[in-house]
Design a protein around this motif. Sequence first.
Motif, PDB file in Angstrom:
ATOM      1  N   SER A   1      -6.969   3.843  -5.523  1.00 26.03           N
ATOM      2  CA  SER A   1      -6.451   4.945  -4.714  1.00 26.03           C
ATOM      3  C   SER A   1      -6.024   6.102  -5.609  1.00 26.03           C
ATOM      4  CB  SER A   1      -5.271   4.473  -3.866  1.00 26.03           C
ATOM      5  OG  SER A   1      -4.160   4.262  -4.683  1.00 26.03           O
TER       6      SER A   1
ATOM      7  N   GLY B   1     -11.380   3.624   4.069  1.00 27.19           N
ATOM      8  CA  GLY B   1      -9.936   3.351   3.998  1.00 27.19           C
ATOM      9  C   GLY B   1      -9.254   3.655   5.328  1.00 27.19           C
TER      10      GLY B   1
ATOM     11  N   ALA C   1      -1.818  -0.799   5.027  1.00 27.91           N
ATOM     12  CA  ALA C   1      -3.279  -0.918   4.912  1.00 27.91           C
ATOM     13  C   ALA C   1      -3.643  -1.866   3.786  1.00 27.91           C
ATOM     14  CB  ALA C   1      -3.892   0.463   4.656  1.00 27.91           C
ATOM     15  N   SER C   2      -2.933  -1.740   2.677  1.00 25.95           N
ATOM     16  CA  SER C   2      -3.194  -2.628   1.548  1.00 25.95           C
ATOM     17  C   SER C   2      -2.905  -4.073   1.966  1.00 25.95           C
ATOM     18  CB  SER C   2      -2.322  -2.212   0.365  1.00 25.95           C
ATOM     19  OG  SER C   2      -2.605  -2.988  -0.762  1.00 25.95           O
TER      20      SER C   2
ATOM     21  N   SER D   1      -5.582  -5.399   4.452  1.00 23.18           N
ATOM     22  CA  SER D   1      -6.936  -5.443   3.884  1.00 23.18           C
ATOM     23  C   SER D   1      -7.213  -6.733   3.108  1.00 23.18           C
ATOM     24  CB  SER D   1      -7.192  -4.228   2.992  1.00 23.18           C
ATOM     25  OG  SER D   1      -6.459  -4.328   1.796  1.00 23.18           O
TER      26      SER D   1
ATOM     27  N   ASP E   1     -14.955  -1.870  -1.850  1.00 18.69           N
ATOM     28  CA  ASP E   1     -15.961  -2.932  -1.970  1.00 18.69           C
ATOM     29  C   ASP E   1     -17.303  -2.501  -1.383  1.00 18.69           C
ATOM     30  OD1 ASP E   1     -15.106  -2.739   0.656  1.00 18.69           O
ATOM     31  OD2 ASP E   1     -15.360  -4.867   1.068  1.00 18.69           O
ATOM     32  N   ILE E   2     -17.547  -1.197  -1.360  1.00 17.46           N
ATOM     33  CA  ILE E   2     -18.787  -0.726  -0.722  1.00 17.46           C
ATOM     34  C   ILE E   2     -19.996  -1.172  -1.552  1.00 17.46           C
ATOM     35  CG2 ILE E   2     -20.010   1.255   0.266  1.00 17.46           C
ATOM     36  CD1 ILE E   2     -17.191   0.628   1.479  1.00 17.46           C
TER      37      ILE E   2
ATOM     38  N   ARG F   1      -0.279  -1.132  -5.647  1.00 20.73           N
ATOM     39  CA  ARG F   1      -1.466  -1.184  -4.789  1.00 20.73           C
ATOM     40  C   ARG F   1      -2.707  -1.529  -5.626  1.00 20.73           C
ATOM     41  NH1 ARG F   1      -3.611   2.286  -0.628  1.00 20.73           N
ATOM     42  NH2 ARG F   1      -2.974   4.228  -1.572  1.00 20.73           N
TER      43      ARG F   1
HETATM   44  O1   DC Z   1      -8.684   4.530   0.300  1.00 19.70           O
HETATM   45  P1   DC Z   1      -7.359   4.344   1.024  1.00 19.70           P
HETATM   46  O2   DC Z   1      -6.165   4.637   0.155  1.00 19.70           O
HETATM   47  O3   DC Z   1      -7.306   5.101   2.308  1.00 19.70           O
HETATM   48  O4   DC Z   1      -7.304   2.780   1.389  1.00 19.70           O
HETATM   49  C1   DC Z   1      -6.215   2.189   2.044  1.00 19.70           C
HETATM   50  C2   DC Z   1      -6.161   0.695   1.749  1.00 19.70           C
HETATM   51  O5   DC Z   1      -7.267   0.031   2.352  1.00 19.70           O
HETATM   52  C3   DC Z   1      -6.201   0.327   0.259  1.00 19.70           C
HETATM   53  O6   DC Z   1      -4.976  -0.220  -0.159  1.00 19.70           O
HETATM   54  C4   DC Z   1      -7.268  -0.721   0.116  1.00 19.70           C
HETATM   55  C5   DC Z   1      -7.862  -0.893   1.465  1.00 19.70           C
HETATM   56  N1   DC Z   1      -9.300  -0.700   1.470  1.00 19.70           N
HETATM   57  C6   DC Z   1     -10.110  -1.802   1.240  1.00 19.70           C
HETATM   58  O7   DC Z   1      -9.596  -2.880   0.995  1.00 19.70           O
HETATM   59  N2   DC Z   1     -11.460  -1.684   1.313  1.00 19.70           N
HETATM   60  C7   DC Z   1     -12.043  -0.497   1.557  1.00 19.70           C
HETATM   61  N3   DC Z   1     -13.373  -0.410   1.618  1.00 19.70           N
HETATM   62  C8   DC Z   1     -11.233   0.657   1.756  1.00 19.70           C
HETATM   63  C9   DC Z   1      -9.866   0.522   1.695  1.00 19.70           C
END
Ligand code: DC
Length: 225
Positions: free
Chosen positions: A10, A33, A96-97, A100, A128-129, A177
């Motif tokens: 991030s 995210g 979110a973290s 996830s 993880d794309i 994070r």
């Molecule tokens: O990119 P971001 O800060 O908006 O992401 C928020 C949270 O989501 C971050 O702590 C990790 C998770 N995340 C994830 O695990 N996989 C993704 N493809 C995108 C975000």
Amino acid sequence: MISVAIDGPSGAGKSTIARAVAGSLHYLYIDTGALYRSVGLFALRKGAEPTDREAVAKLLPEVSLSLKHVDGVQRVFLNGEDVSEAIRTPEVSKAASGVSAHPEVRALLLETQRSLARENNVLMDGRDIGTVVLPNATVKIFLTASAEKRAERRFKEYQQKGIPTTFETVLQDVEKRDYADSHREIAPLKQAEDAVLLDTSDMTLEESEQAVRQIILDAQHGQKE
Ligand code: DC
């Protein structure tokens, strides 16, 4: 279909850079995210502890997410409500973290992300794309910067939005994070073997955008030959 995967921690500038580059190449920009943030927001609203796997998994049948693009800008809808702004707070970042890390959450969002890439030329940013969501992406970029630089950028963003916090707090949050995102069991943040590494610590935004655009153009060029 062309797919570009941009992963990284991030605050590396992923979303700002990805949005600009996608715009100039006319690809659909997908901020993944935002999907995790929306699930985090839902958990908070329902009073569930985001790190509690069972509590969060139980809520998932009530969650319906969709992305809409208006003039190239992504809006995210949670059960029909536009939550694009509500998901940008420090509390939701943390939530979110937390959510996830749960396999149920990742499984739910996987298909949403893949179906978008099936139907559009996409530039997708996340964690993880390149490793999980689109392992066959046309181009993979791992975008990073030092924790201090990333905290500095995020702190400025919060200041501009009038969100009260300190640099120290933001740096601690970034480090926490990073640790959580790269040490979780499922789909941890890590560079795909075939991803190009780009460290933006000493680059301006314009330089970073230019570098990303060049990596994509080089890869497409290489494909044609
Ligand atoms: O990119 P971001 O800060 O908006 O992401 C928020 C949270 O989501 C971050 O702590 C990790 C998770 N995340 C994830 O695990 N996989 C993704 N493809 C995108 C975000």
